[in-house]
Scaffold this motif. Structure first.
Motif, PDB file in Angstrom:
ATOM      1  N   UNK A  97      13.175 -55.026  -7.431  1.00 59.13           N
ATOM      2  CA  UNK A  97      14.650 -55.610  -6.625  1.00 59.13           C
ATOM      3  C   UNK A  97      15.660 -54.546  -5.994  1.00 59.13           C
ATOM      4  N   UNK A  98      16.204 -55.628  -4.929  1.00 64.46           N
ATOM      5  CA  UNK A  98      16.294 -54.266  -4.461  1.00 64.46           C
ATOM      6  C   UNK A  98      18.018 -54.523  -4.178  1.00 64.46           C
ATOM      7  N   UNK A  99      19.415 -53.726  -5.284  1.00 59.21           N
ATOM      8  CA  UNK A  99      20.368 -54.581  -5.023  1.00 59.21           C
ATOM      9  C   UNK A  99      21.332 -53.831  -3.834  1.00 59.21           C
ATOM     10  N   UNK A 100      21.525 -54.195  -3.148  1.00 61.79           N
ATOM     11  CA  UNK A 100      22.194 -53.269  -2.231  1.00 61.79           C
ATOM     12  C   UNK A 100      24.321 -53.619  -2.253  1.00 61.79           C
ATOM     13  N   UNK A 101      24.353 -52.093  -2.073  1.00 66.35           N
ATOM     14  CA  UNK A 101      25.867 -51.997  -1.604  1.00 66.35           C
ATOM     15  C   UNK A 101      26.325 -51.337  -0.872  1.00 66.35           C
ATOM     16  N   UNK A 102      27.496 -51.046  -1.183  1.00 69.29           N
ATOM     17  CA  UNK A 102      28.274 -50.024   0.670  1.00 69.29           C
ATOM     18  C   UNK A 102      28.338 -48.993  -0.402  1.00 69.29           C
TER      19      UNK A 102
END
Ligand code: GDP
Length: 303
Positions: A97-102
């Motif tokens: 699972x890859x969570x992307x955020x800024x």
């Protein structure tokens, strides 16, 4: 005696759920990682429960990006409710699972996404995107330390999806976590996405590129008509916005902005489709389209 040939690394293949709140750059990252390639044939039985959004194949193996509906497009509210079931299922079953955020910004919405991510027992990675917007990278260190301390991620990657920075490291990190397995798709099962989809994405891309400052949220683009006429295509598309004020921004003074968007999108289509394109663009307002399930279905967001 000739040198023995180096042993090739065992090929890996598995599924990845790429998740994040709207506007963090999921579409941009996915496109940077896979280009426009998508599987055409149905995937093998063990993955049919999920729609595969894109496939990355290289000498290391194959990454199958699962569709996490709603999470891939802009808007909040109803969109967030829609995504839950299918997106949570993808999160629960993906190998990674890859969570992307800024980079430099962790919001309540990021926290809500993390709560879903944290339910997975699979390895999790955090991608901090848009590092190109951070002039002083050293100032990110305390941010990374805080986010890492408060959440459980196996690794954190700093990337710029727009500039294609840090993608190789991310890809290597993903591959290292995938099971050793032969590829699910053969090269002949992977094709470019259909032209209707691409046409909508190319218009959307120009809206985002040309109006990133004024319209902070993603816009929906709907292809109303797509006709092939010999050596040219006639395409009619609507850019949907939420308010009259946004419509005026997209159109611009003397319709200059809309013309510029249309011209750039048309050029990109002609380049990609390798034929002449007549593109007609409309801008329409749907009050709170992201709260309207009917509208969601029309744009293909709902299941
Ligand atoms: P999504 O809603 O998560 O799929 O986000 P998008 O991929 O549509 O991106 C949202 C906005 O962020 C768009 O205007 C993108 O051009 C922009 N964006 C995406 N990646 C980057 C990046 O690495 N750097 C910068 N500066 N902008 C980015």
């Amino acid at each position: 005696m000739p040198e023995p040939a180096p042993v090739p690394p065992a090929a890996r293949c598995g599924t990845v759920a790429l998740v994040g709140r709207p506007n963090v750059g999921k579409s941009t990252l996915l496109n940077a990682l896979i280009g426009w390639r998508l599987s055409i044939a149905g995937p093998k039985p063990q993955t049919t429960r999920h729609r595969i959004l894109g496939v990355r194949t290289c000498e290391q193996g194959q990454i199958l990006f699962l569709d996490t509906p709603g999470l891939h497009r802009g808007g909040a509210r109803a969109l967030n409710r829609q995504l839950n079931r299918a997106a949570r299922r993808a999160i629960g079953e993906a190998d990674v699972v890859v969570q992307i955020a800024e980079a430099g910004r962790w919001t309540g919405e990021d926290e809500a996404v993390y709560e879903a991510v944290a339910e997975s027992t699979r390895p999790r990675l955090l991608v901090l995107n848009k590092v190109d917007t951070q002039k002083d990278k050293a100032r990110l260190l305390p941010f990374i330390a805080d986010v890492s301390a408060a959440h459980s991620f196996g690794a954190v990657y700093l990337v710029s999806a727009r500039r294609h920075d840090g993608l190789k490291e991310l890809e290597n990190g993903i591959f290292a976590l995938l099971p050793e397995a032969p590829p699910v798709f053969g090269a002949d099962q992977i094709t470019d996405r259909n032209e209707r989809f691409l046409a909508a994405e190319l218009v959307r891309e120009q809206v985002m590129l040309q109006l990133a400052q004024e319209l902070p949220y993603s816009t929906a683009v709907e292809i109303e008509d797509f006709q092939d006429r010999g050596d040219r295509s006639r395409i009619e598309a609507t850019i949907w916005v939420e308010r009259e004020g946004q419509k005026a921004i997209v159109i611009g003074a003397g319709a200059a902005r809309l013309k510029a968007i249309g011209m750039a999108a048309r050029r990109a289509m002609e380049h990609l489709f390798e034929r002449r394109v007549d593109l007609r663009l409309h801008v329409k307002v749907t009050e709170n389209w992201s709260d309207d399930t009917g509208a969601l279905r029309r744009f293909g967001y709902a299941e």
